[in-house]
Each structure stands twice: as C-alpha cells, then as structure tokens.
Scaffold this motif. Structure first.
Motif, mmCIF file in Angstrom:
data_model
loop_
_atom_site.group_PDB
_atom_site.id
_atom_site.type_symbol
_atom_site.label_atom_id
_atom_site.label_comp_id
_atom_site.label_asym_id
_atom_site.label_seq_id
_atom_site.Cartn_x
_atom_site.Cartn_y
_atom_site.Cartn_z
ATOM 1 N N GLY A 71 4.435 -31.127 -45.955
ATOM 2 C CA GLY A 71 4.952 -31.223 -44.694
ATOM 3 C C GLY A 71 4.705 -29.776 -43.767
ATOM 4 O O GLY A 71 5.286 -29.806 -42.583
ATOM 5 N N GLN A 72 3.841 -28.989 -44.391
ATOM 6 C CA GLN A 72 3.983 -27.552 -43.872
ATOM 7 C C GLN A 72 2.432 -27.134 -43.482
ATOM 8 O O GLN A 72 1.608 -27.676 -44.610
ATOM 9 C CB GLN A 72 4.558 -26.499 -44.158
ATOM 10 C CG GLN A 72 6.039 -26.827 -44.126
ATOM 11 C CD GLN A 72 6.471 -27.029 -42.827
ATOM 12 O OE1 GLN A 72 6.054 -26.425 -41.846
ATOM 13 N NE2 GLN A 72 7.813 -27.503 -42.541
ATOM 14 N N GLU A 73 1.739 -26.339 -42.674
ATOM 15 C CA GLU A 73 0.546 -25.678 -42.718
ATOM 16 C C GLU A 73 0.770 -24.360 -43.558
ATOM 17 O O GLU A 73 1.048 -23.518 -42.804
ATOM 18 C CB GLU A 73 -0.082 -25.681 -41.351
ATOM 19 C CG GLU A 73 -0.357 -27.148 -40.684
ATOM 20 C CD GLU A 73 -1.616 -27.423 -41.399
ATOM 21 O OE1 GLU A 73 -2.421 -26.828 -42.152
ATOM 22 O OE2 GLU A 73 -1.794 -28.920 -41.595
ATOM 23 N N ALA A 80 -1.194 -22.771 -52.582
ATOM 24 C CA ALA A 80 -1.571 -22.694 -53.958
ATOM 25 C C ALA A 80 -0.437 -22.634 -54.767
ATOM 26 O O ALA A 80 -0.413 -23.077 -56.057
ATOM 27 C CB ALA A 80 -2.839 -21.713 -54.285
ATOM 28 N N TYR A 81 0.573 -21.743 -54.779
ATOM 29 C CA TYR A 81 1.694 -21.439 -55.532
ATOM 30 C C TYR A 81 2.447 -22.932 -55.709
ATOM 31 O O TYR A 81 2.803 -23.124 -56.968
ATOM 32 C CB TYR A 81 2.581 -20.445 -54.918
ATOM 33 C CG TYR A 81 3.804 -20.007 -55.976
ATOM 34 C CD1 TYR A 81 3.616 -19.158 -56.802
ATOM 35 C CD2 TYR A 81 5.053 -20.827 -55.509
ATOM 36 C CE1 TYR A 81 4.886 -18.871 -57.799
ATOM 37 C CE2 TYR A 81 6.041 -20.781 -56.388
ATOM 38 C CZ TYR A 81 5.906 -19.615 -57.365
ATOM 39 O OH TYR A 81 6.950 -19.376 -58.251
ATOM 40 N N LEU A 82 2.565 -23.326 -54.698
ATOM 41 C CA LEU A 82 3.509 -24.605 -54.621
ATOM 42 C C LEU A 82 2.790 -25.814 -55.558
ATOM 43 O O LEU A 82 3.261 -26.257 -56.135
ATOM 44 C CB LEU A 82 3.562 -25.149 -53.018
ATOM 45 C CG LEU A 82 4.626 -24.315 -52.463
ATOM 46 C CD1 LEU A 82 4.751 -24.596 -50.987
ATOM 47 C CD2 LEU A 82 6.111 -24.348 -53.021
ATOM 48 N N MET A 83 1.362 -25.732 -55.237
ATOM 49 C CA MET A 83 0.658 -26.727 -56.180
ATOM 50 C C MET A 83 0.530 -26.215 -57.577
ATOM 51 O O MET A 83 0.608 -27.390 -58.403
ATOM 52 C CB MET A 83 -0.857 -26.724 -55.459
ATOM 53 C CG MET A 83 -0.893 -27.380 -53.926
ATOM 54 S SD MET A 83 -2.457 -27.184 -52.996
ATOM 55 C CE MET A 83 -3.287 -28.548 -53.864
ATOM 56 N N PHE A 84 0.263 -25.312 -57.975
ATOM 57 C CA PHE A 84 0.293 -24.990 -59.215
ATOM 58 C C PHE A 84 1.935 -25.213 -60.006
ATOM 59 O O PHE A 84 1.945 -25.554 -61.119
ATOM 60 C CB PHE A 84 0.339 -23.550 -59.615
ATOM 61 C CG PHE A 84 -1.324 -23.253 -59.933
ATOM 62 C CD1 PHE A 84 -1.916 -23.161 -60.860
ATOM 63 C CD2 PHE A 84 -2.359 -22.849 -58.543
ATOM 64 C CE1 PHE A 84 -3.517 -23.247 -61.045
ATOM 65 C CE2 PHE A 84 -3.554 -22.578 -58.681
ATOM 66 C CZ PHE A 84 -4.166 -22.649 -60.156
ATOM 67 N N VAL A 91 9.703 -32.832 -58.361
ATOM 68 C CA VAL A 91 8.539 -33.427 -57.840
ATOM 69 C C VAL A 91 8.476 -33.683 -56.460
ATOM 70 O O VAL A 91 7.305 -33.193 -55.688
ATOM 71 C CB VAL A 91 7.961 -34.452 -58.722
ATOM 72 C CG1 VAL A 91 6.445 -34.954 -58.012
ATOM 73 C CG2 VAL A 91 7.243 -33.660 -60.131
ATOM 74 N N GLN A 92 9.183 -34.624 -56.125
ATOM 75 C CA GLN A 92 9.358 -34.905 -54.823
ATOM 76 C C GLN A 92 9.770 -33.728 -53.601
ATOM 77 O O GLN A 92 9.032 -33.787 -52.826
ATOM 78 C CB GLN A 92 10.505 -35.955 -54.517
ATOM 79 C CG GLN A 92 10.539 -36.704 -53.135
ATOM 80 C CD GLN A 92 11.696 -37.550 -53.067
ATOM 81 O OE1 GLN A 92 12.447 -37.979 -54.319
ATOM 82 N NE2 GLN A 92 11.825 -38.426 -52.047
ATOM 83 N N THR A 93 10.527 -32.713 -53.864
ATOM 84 C CA THR A 93 10.823 -31.620 -53.178
ATOM 85 C C THR A 93 9.403 -30.859 -53.046
ATOM 86 O O THR A 93 9.098 -30.607 -51.627
ATOM 87 C CB THR A 93 11.784 -30.836 -54.084
ATOM 88 O OG1 THR A 93 12.981 -31.610 -54.069
ATOM 89 C CG2 THR A 93 12.119 -29.730 -53.046
ATOM 90 N N LEU A 94 8.830 -30.619 -54.020
ATOM 91 C CA LEU A 94 7.544 -29.936 -53.987
ATOM 92 C C LEU A 94 6.320 -30.518 -53.351
ATOM 93 O O LEU A 94 5.654 -29.954 -52.107
ATOM 94 C CB LEU A 94 6.929 -29.607 -55.256
ATOM 95 C CG LEU A 94 7.926 -28.479 -56.072
ATOM 96 C CD1 LEU A 94 7.184 -28.250 -57.384
ATOM 97 C CD2 LEU A 94 7.859 -27.145 -55.331
ATOM 98 N N TYR A 129 12.131 -24.174 -50.933
ATOM 99 C CA TYR A 129 11.652 -25.247 -51.714
ATOM 100 C C TYR A 129 11.513 -24.903 -53.022
ATOM 101 O O TYR A 129 11.821 -25.775 -54.125
ATOM 102 C CB TYR A 129 10.312 -25.712 -51.100
ATOM 103 C CG TYR A 129 10.109 -25.772 -49.742
ATOM 104 C CD1 TYR A 129 10.911 -27.022 -49.003
ATOM 105 C CD2 TYR A 129 9.993 -25.009 -48.793
ATOM 106 C CE1 TYR A 129 10.981 -27.377 -47.854
ATOM 107 C CE2 TYR A 129 9.905 -25.250 -47.341
ATOM 108 C CZ TYR A 129 10.341 -26.556 -47.045
ATOM 109 O OH TYR A 129 10.661 -26.614 -45.466
ATOM 110 N N VAL A 130 11.104 -23.798 -53.632
ATOM 111 C CA VAL A 130 10.943 -23.423 -54.922
ATOM 112 C C VAL A 130 12.457 -23.301 -55.625
ATOM 113 O O VAL A 130 12.398 -23.986 -56.741
ATOM 114 C CB VAL A 130 10.413 -21.997 -55.211
ATOM 115 C CG1 VAL A 130 10.550 -21.678 -56.540
ATOM 116 C CG2 VAL A 130 8.915 -22.307 -54.561
ATOM 117 N N GLU A 131 13.087 -22.963 -54.877
ATOM 118 C CA GLU A 131 14.753 -22.886 -55.568
ATOM 119 C C GLU A 131 15.315 -24.060 -55.923
ATOM 120 O O GLU A 131 15.979 -24.469 -56.615
ATOM 121 C CB GLU A 131 15.432 -21.910 -54.731
ATOM 122 C CG GLU A 131 15.174 -20.294 -54.860
ATOM 123 C CD GLU A 131 15.147 -19.827 -56.181
ATOM 124 O OE1 GLU A 131 16.262 -20.182 -56.796
ATOM 125 O OE2 GLU A 131 14.432 -18.999 -56.581
#
Length: 208
Positions: A149-151, A158-162, A140-143, A122-124
């Motif tokens: 979509g996941q637990e 936290a990484y994805l949200m930052f 933005v939509q990807t992140l 997802y990050v890539e």
C-alpha cells in the motif's frame, strides 16, 4: 518630607542662637538634640518607606510580572511559538499497557493514517495479532497490506518483507511463501545487503 522640614527648622534655630551670641548651654544643647532627633526620625521614616516600597514592588512582581514571565519562558521553551503536536503513538502505547489489544490495534491504525510512511504502527499491529491474539494470518495480512500500500524507503520495505517471511516460516510453517518473499527482496533490491541477506536465508533453508 515633614522630618526634613523639622531638621531644617531646627538647624535654622540652632544657627540663629549661635549668631545671636547666646551662650545658654542648655538652649544650645536642646536645639542640638532637636536637630539630631529630627534627623533620626527622617532616617527611620525613610528606611520604613524603603522597606514598604520594596514590599509593594515584590508583591506586584510575584502576582503579576513573574507569572507573565514564566508563561512566556514556558511557551518559548516547550512550544517555540507553536502548538506542540500530540504523539500519534501515545494512545496506542497506552492501550497496549492496559492490555486492550483491539483498542491498541485501532489506535495504531489511526497513527498509521496520520504518518503512513512510518513502518512502526504496522509492525506493532502485526506483533499484537501474532503474540497476543495468536492470529498469524491476520499479521500476514497486515504486513502484506502495508508492503503493497505504500512506496517505502528501501530499508523499511526490506524490513517489512523479512518480517513477513519470518511469520510465514516460523508461525505458519509455509516455507514456500517465505522463500517467495525472499526472492522478491532479491529482485527488488539487487546488489544490496538486503539481497545478500535474503540469499543467505534461502541458503539456510536449502533453497538457494
């Protein structure tokens, strides 16, 4: 075997001449020479047979046994008795190296489907959308889809949200949405370093 029989016969004749009391030195010398020649012939033939046998064994070893051993060792070292799984990120990295951005995104999506709790695909994807396709809204939509979509484990979420907050603030100039994301981090992970980092970021923005 023949040389051995010749040696035995020559020795027998030699002993018989000596036992008969014949003193013909030439006869004794000839018989002695015959014994020595037979013994030498036996030694040479044995040596040749040894080399021939060793050569045949070496050929059999190289042609049949060595490949079998090599196959077993390779199978044991690399496979451990099991088929090696293909790296799901390999195709995606190849596409990136080729500059095939759309192909890379699709390959990363396939990798994410195989390992949905790995944040890296997802990050890539978001990185390609942001830097190569210059489409921050898609990033933005990807992140957001990944986050919702996941637990996720705490660190991954936290990484994805930052990362999402950074795109809001730096690429879209939407500090309000970035601040909202930081507030979500503080609410979701209270009393953690992630919450402290989010509070620090809000303080930098003058929104603490």
């Amino acid at each position: 075997m023949k040389a051995g029989k010749d040696v035995a016969d020559a020795q027998k004749n030699y002993e018989q001449v000596k036992n008969d009391g014949e003193e013909d030195e030439q006869v004794i010398k000839d018989l002695n020479s015959k014994v020595e020649n037979a013994a030498s012939s036996r030694f040479v033939n044995g040596l040749l047979l040894t080399f021939l046998t060793a050569g045949l064994i070496g050929i059999v070893f190289v042609i049949h046994i060595l490949p079998m051993l090599a196959h077993r060792v390779t199978h044991a070292v690399y496979d451990s008795g099991e088929e090696v799984d293909k790296d799901p990120m390999h195709d995606a990295r190849s596409k990136v190296a080729q500059g095939d951005w759309e192909g890379a995104i699709e390959a990363f999506r396939q990798a994410a489907a195989i390992d949905p709790l790995n944040r890296l695909p997802y990050v890539e994807i978001a990185k390609i959308q942001l830097e190569q396709l210059e489409d921050p809204q898609a990033a933005v939509q990807t992140l957001r889809q990944a986050i919702e979509g996941q637990e996720w484990q705490e660190n991954d979420a936290a990484y994805l949200m930052f990362r999402l907050a950074g795109i809001y603030d730096e690429n879209l100039g939407d500090r309000a949405s970035a601040a909202t994301t930081m507030q979500q981090v503080m609410e979701q992970f209270p009393e953690t370093r992630h919450s402290a980092n989010a509070r620090h970021k809000l303080h930098e923005w003058g929104l603490a």
